[in-house]
Design a protein around this motif. Structure first.
Motif, PDB file in Angstrom:
ATOM      1  N   SER A   1      54.874  64.297 -17.808  1.00  0.00           N
ATOM      2  CA  SER A   1      53.593  65.210 -18.198  1.00  0.00           C
ATOM      3  C   SER A   1      52.735  65.379 -17.477  1.00  0.00           C
ATOM      4  O   SER A   1      51.856  66.127 -17.648  1.00  0.00           O
ATOM      5  CB  SER A   1      53.394  64.223 -19.442  1.00  0.00           C
ATOM      6  OG  SER A   1      52.949  63.186 -19.500  1.00  0.00           O
ATOM      7  N   ILE A   2      52.021  64.497 -16.663  1.00  0.00           N
ATOM      8  CA  ILE A   2      51.114  64.385 -15.917  1.00  0.00           C
ATOM      9  C   ILE A   2      51.554  65.280 -14.903  1.00  0.00           C
ATOM     10  O   ILE A   2      50.458  66.439 -14.785  1.00  0.00           O
ATOM     11  CB  ILE A   2      51.029  63.212 -15.100  1.00  0.00           C
ATOM     12  CG1 ILE A   2      50.012  62.265 -16.228  1.00  0.00           C
ATOM     13  CG2 ILE A   2      50.180  63.667 -13.723  1.00  0.00           C
ATOM     14  CD1 ILE A   2      50.215  60.898 -15.059  1.00  0.00           C
TER      15      ILE A   2
ATOM     16  N   LYS B   1      53.698  68.596 -15.585  1.00  0.00           N
ATOM     17  CA  LYS B   1      53.267  69.723 -16.277  1.00  0.00           C
ATOM     18  C   LYS B   1      51.539  70.000 -16.998  1.00  0.00           C
ATOM     19  O   LYS B   1      52.059  70.691 -16.658  1.00  0.00           O
ATOM     20  CB  LYS B   1      53.802  69.597 -17.240  1.00  0.00           C
ATOM     21  CG  LYS B   1      54.499  70.135 -18.271  1.00  0.00           C
ATOM     22  CD  LYS B   1      55.424  69.860 -19.241  1.00  0.00           C
ATOM     23  CE  LYS B   1      55.371  71.405 -19.911  1.00  0.00           C
ATOM     24  NZ  LYS B   1      56.772  70.907 -21.401  1.00  0.00           N
ATOM     25  N   SER B   2      51.075  69.210 -17.168  1.00  0.00           N
ATOM     26  CA  SER B   2      49.419  69.247 -17.183  1.00  0.00           C
ATOM     27  C   SER B   2      49.033  70.122 -15.938  1.00  0.00           C
ATOM     28  O   SER B   2      48.236  70.803 -16.028  1.00  0.00           O
ATOM     29  CB  SER B   2      49.138  67.709 -17.676  1.00  0.00           C
ATOM     30  OG  SER B   2      49.411  67.990 -18.851  1.00  0.00           O
ATOM     31  N   THR B   3      49.729  69.298 -15.114  1.00  0.00           N
ATOM     32  CA  THR B   3      48.418  70.005 -13.228  1.00  0.00           C
ATOM     33  C   THR B   3      49.253  71.291 -12.697  1.00  0.00           C
ATOM     34  O   THR B   3      48.211  72.004 -12.930  1.00  0.00           O
ATOM     35  CB  THR B   3      48.489  69.261 -12.440  1.00  0.00           C
ATOM     36  OG1 THR B   3      48.436  67.309 -13.002  1.00  0.00           O
ATOM     37  CG2 THR B   3      48.394  69.075 -11.240  1.00  0.00           C
TER      38      THR B   3
ATOM     39  N   GLU C   1      50.267  73.808 -15.509  1.00  0.00           N
ATOM     40  CA  GLU C   1      49.364  74.499 -16.346  1.00  0.00           C
ATOM     41  C   GLU C   1      48.028  74.563 -15.718  1.00  0.00           C
ATOM     42  O   GLU C   1      47.726  75.517 -16.279  1.00  0.00           O
ATOM     43  CB  GLU C   1      49.199  73.825 -17.888  1.00  0.00           C
ATOM     44  CG  GLU C   1      48.902  75.102 -18.383  1.00  0.00           C
ATOM     45  CD  GLU C   1      49.497  73.735 -20.501  1.00  0.00           C
ATOM     46  OE1 GLU C   1      49.186  74.232 -20.984  1.00  0.00           O
ATOM     47  OE2 GLU C   1      50.134  73.325 -20.003  1.00  0.00           O
ATOM     48  N   LEU C   2      46.771  73.688 -15.819  1.00  0.00           N
ATOM     49  CA  LEU C   2      45.787  73.997 -15.204  1.00  0.00           C
ATOM     50  C   LEU C   2      45.978  74.940 -14.397  1.00  0.00           C
ATOM     51  O   LEU C   2      44.797  75.668 -14.407  1.00  0.00           O
ATOM     52  CB  LEU C   2      44.760  72.760 -15.290  1.00  0.00           C
ATOM     53  CG  LEU C   2      44.879  71.627 -16.288  1.00  0.00           C
ATOM     54  CD1 LEU C   2      44.909  70.068 -16.151  1.00  0.00           C
ATOM     55  CD2 LEU C   2      44.126  72.258 -17.363  1.00  0.00           C
TER      56      LEU C   2
END
Length: 444
Positions: free
Chosen positions: A346-347, A349-351, A353-354
């Motif tokens: 998840s970390i 994937k969030s990176t 996306e940002l």
């Protein structure tokens, strides 16, 4: 039949057998060794001993040249050793320059060798026929009350080799020159040593250079004033500066012998303090003398190293496999491990996306990335980046070239109402035209 007749019969039988075998199998070379009778010599302790191994003495023992009338000049070399040992005694040296020259045994026996006959085995090798001839040299060292003489001087002669100095006439000439300078009642040569045995270097084969030789002589009177001149401070200073000292009697040697006076050694053995060495007492770390070494029996069984191999490689490999299995089960099969893997995913994937959102954000470009005027042509230079350029990796200053989308505007002249056209680039921020700078330029 005596021993000599038996030996002759045996040699003839060997020759006959070898000839017969040569007829059947081809050419067979039979190498015979002839033995001479023992030769006895009686040197004195403390006096130079010289024995020449003459090639002519052994030529008669070897077959002559095949053609009649040819001079017999076979290459002959000698091997000398103490009987029953591979080398000579420590005080005895041997030299032979080539296979066509005589060999020389020389040395100076000491008092500890008196009364002990020394048997030297001499073997002559014919390098043409590969035959050998042997005889024994028995050295019986005698003791005399006159030797050793108390005053000993050692000279270093630079223009001589050891075999040249061992010649009786050359050595006699040198002792005669020393006697004229020293004036003793008794004078004799004690020892001769090549400079190569003292650590000297092999001379270059040019200008007939010699290796040098040390000659020690002994006398029964004090050293003469001429020999003492080398000990003066002036001559010692000249020797330290690698200059030849001034010796008054050097001219008596110079005609035949070039002496290095800086290397002369004067020894009075009556004033030499004897050194007594105490016997070493073995310490606790020295093993006692238990006699000869007895090697292990040949019946010992060979050792099997298969078990050691398994312990060394198999056991560590099994332990590593168990640890890997426990780690894999903890990370992939248990709840705590699965949560850590999901959290890590998840970390990531969030990176991503940002980073995608930061590329599409609607914000003003930094002033350092806005178009600027060209200092020469007055043209507006565009930035190098496109509208979707990632601002997080944008440099503060850019080199701006390749002008595009240019707009021409009039420029007021200092004298008159006429205008000339200047070129400016159309300004845009996030795709929206910017006319403010153009309006300011028209209001000049």
């Amino acid at each position: 039949m005596d021993a000599a007749g038996l030996a002759a019969w045996f040699c003839a039988a060997c020759a006959t057998c070898s000839g017969a075998s040569a007829t059947n199998r081809g050419h067979v070379v039979t190498i015979l060794s002839r033995s001479h009778g023992d030769r006895n010599v009686y040197p004195s302790a403390g006096v130079l001993f010289v024995h020449v191994l003459e090639r002519e003495y052994f030529k008669g023992e070897f077959p002559p040249y095949p053609k009649a009338g040819d001079a017999s000049n076979d290459p002959i070399t000698f091997n000398t050793n103490l009987k029953g040992y591979p080398d000579r005694p420590g005080w005895l040296r041997y030299i032979q320059r080539s296979s066509h020259s005589d060999g020389v045994l020389y040395g100076s026996p000491t008092a500890e060798h008196v009364g002990k006959p020394t048997v030297i085995e001499i073997t002559a090798y014919n390098r043409r026929t590969f035959e050998t001839a042997r005889h024994n040299l028995v050295i019986n060292i005698m003791s005399t009350e006159e030797f050793p003489l108390p005053y000993q001087a050692e000279f270093y002669i630079k223009n001589m080799n050891v075999e040249e100095m061992l010649a009786s006439e050359v050595l006699g000439d040198f002792l005669g020159a020393v006697k004229n300078v020293w004036q003793p009642e008794r004078l004799n040569a004690i020892n001769i040593t090549s400079a190569l045995d003292r650590g000297g270097r092999v001379p270059l084969p040019i200008n007939d250079m010699k290796e040098g030789v040390y000659v020690m002589v002994g006398a029964d009177v004090q050293f003469s004033s001429c020999l003492r001149e080398v000990e003066t401070p002036q001559n010692q200073l000249r020797c330290s500066q690698e200059m030849e000292p001034l010796i008054s009697c050097d001219k008596k040697f110079r005609a035949q012998f070039h002496i290095d006076w800086c290397k002369i050694s004067l020894v009075d053995i009556t004033k030499v303090v004897p050194v007594y060495r105490e016997r070493l007492v073995p310490g606790t770390g020295v093993l006692p003398d238990v006699g000869e070494y007895n090697p292990p029996s040949e019946m010992l069984r060979s050792r099997d190293y298969f078990t050691d191999f398994l312990v060394t490689l198999a056991v560590p490999s099994a332990v590593a496999l168990v640890l890997f299995t426990i780690l894999g089960y903890s990370m992939c099969c248990r709840r705590e491990g699965v949560i850590q893997l999901v959290h890590h995913s998840s970390i990531q994937k969030s990176t991503k996306e940002l980073r995608g959102m930061s590329k599409n954000r609607e914000i003003s470009w930094p002033l350092s990335t806005l178009p600027v005027f060209h200092p020469v042509s007055g043209e507006v230079v565009p930035p190098l980046h496109p509208d979707n350029y990632e601002t997080t990796s944008m440099p503060l200053m850019q080199t701006q070239t390749n002008l595009q989308n240019q707009v021409q505007i009039p420029q007021q002249q200092p004298s008159g109402d006429n205008y000339c056209m200047s070129t400016f680039r159309r300004l845009e921020v996030n795709g929206i035209p910017e006319e403010r700078k153009v309006a300011e330029a028209l209001n000049l």
